[in-house]
Design an enzyme around this catalytic site. Structure first.
Site: not given
Ligand SMILES: *Cc1c(COP(=O)(O)O)cnc(C)c1O
Length: 374
Positions: A40, A262
């Site tokens: 994702k 800045y």
């Molecule tokens: C993002 C996510 C994961 C993976 O999480 P990590 O901590 O990066 O391993 C797994 N399950 C769900 C539902 C997620 O949203």
């Protein structure tokens, strides 16, 4: 390639991490769980197209993304295996589920009705994963109300339950009791569901923490990118996948009492030499790096000083030999073989009080991702 600030994505390291996680899961006597690789948010900033395709090719059993749009990007990149969409579905974009063969998560009764109606209109049967809320309290059917809410969903003629899952809120908080509570609630919820339906629950932290939550499939994200979720430690031999480098574009002398940037927030006490690096907060580099952030130049650590600005930051290189325009600047990654010649994402996150996830996800769209196989 025009810009000097570049993110290199090491696909060989990515594949190696997938194999390393698989080897770790295979150490228990029971059959090893499958791996759903989480890509994702543009594969945590690494680039979903190349990363998704590489993980599938390296043997990931499924991929997971946040929404339908991300799933479509993966399909267009040539991913053919299962793609689970974690997020809530909005009715308007359901077409993508069918047109691109994505697997939706159903986490509310109304989402179930919407997908059932869309599938019926197409004369299709849609496989889905059921999400059970065991204590995160974001998405999912409440664990203690399934007897009331499940029958309609399970009875939907155009829906096929392919798996049931939950998500832990405190897998990366050692000793937090909610983790164990969620595990037990999930176990309890599973008694309401056909025992043949596959289950999954573990993100990276959970899979490191407790093999009882491996079930049929695990869902690592961060680990695959070579990062162990803090504060956990692991003996899995992981390699960092992303490095971020730039080049010095200018070197500037400061006289005592002069300031840089800045807000004039860094004032030279004695004569200082400042290197200007063309990467700033528009590239995802946090303002807070001015307090405690470092980069590597000429194999040495140099502190980020003065305000990080939109397109540039300034580094104090007074203690280094003859830094010159064109010198490589390592923001994340390695410059030399000694242990202090590496700045990893965990270190950068710790320096500014955030989590590694935020660092990699925020690496800006302006930064070119260069993929290497070596
Ligand atoms: C993002 C996510 C994961 C993976 O999480 P990590 O901590 O990066 O391993 C797994 N399950 C769900 C539902 C997620 O949203």
């Amino acid at each position: 390639m025009i810009r000097s600030t570049v993110a290199r994505i090491d696909l060989a390291a990515l594949r190696s991490n997938l194999r390393a996680v698989r080897a770790f899961l295979g150490t228990d006597a029971a059959p090893a769980p499958r791996i759903m690789a989480v890509v994702k948010a543009n594969a945590y900033g690494h680039g979903a197209e190349r990363v998704g395709a590489a993980l599938e090719q390296a043997g990931a059993d499924a991929l997971a993304c946040a929404d339908i749009e991300e799933g479509i990007v993966l399909r267009r990149a040539g991913v053919t295996g299962p793609i689970l969409v974690f997020g809530a579905l909005s009715v308007s974009d359901l077409d993508g589920v069918f047109d691109y063969g994505l697997t939706p998560t159903i986490s509310t009764p109304s989402a179930g009705r919407a997908v059932q109606a869309a599938a019926a209109r197409r004369g299709a049967v849609c496989g889905y994963h059921l999400k059970v809320d065991t204590g995160m309290h974001r998405l999912g059917f409440r664990h203690d109300n399934l007897r009331r809410t499940l029958p309609e969903l399970v009875g939907s003629p155009n829906l096929r339950l392919e798996a049931v899952y939950t998500h832990f809120a405190t897998a990366d908080v050692p000793g937090h009791q909610l983790f164990e509570q969620q595990r037990l609630r999930f176990e309890e919820a599973l008694t309401e569901i056909d025992a043949r339906v596959p289950r999954h629950a573990a993100n990276s932290a959970a899979l490191l923490r407790d093999s009882r939550v491996w079930y049929d499939t695990v869902r690592p994200g961060l680990l695959l990118y070579g990062i162990v979720p803090p504060p956990l430690a692991s003996t899995i031999p992981l390699q960092p996948v992303m490095s971020l480098t730039s080049r010095v574009v200018a070197v500037k002398g400061l006289r005592p009492g002069e300031s840089v940037g800045y807000g004039a927030r860094f004032t030279a006490v004695g004569p200082r030499t400042i290197a200007v690096v063309p990467a700033g907060y528009a590239d995802g580099l946090d303002l807070r790096l001015e307090r405690g952030g470092q980069v590597l130049v000429r194999g040495r650590r140099a502190p980020i000083v003065g305000a990080v600005s939109m397109d540039m930051m300034t580094v104090d290189v007074s203690d280094l030999d003859a830094v010159a325009p064109g010198d490589e600047v390592v923001i994340i990654g390695r410059q030399g073989s000694d242990s202090w010649q590496q700045i990893d994402v965990r270190e950068m996150a710790a320096a500014i009080g955030t989590i590694p996830y935020e660092i990699v996800c925020r690496i800006g769209a302006r930064i070119e991702r260069q993929y290497t196989e070596a």
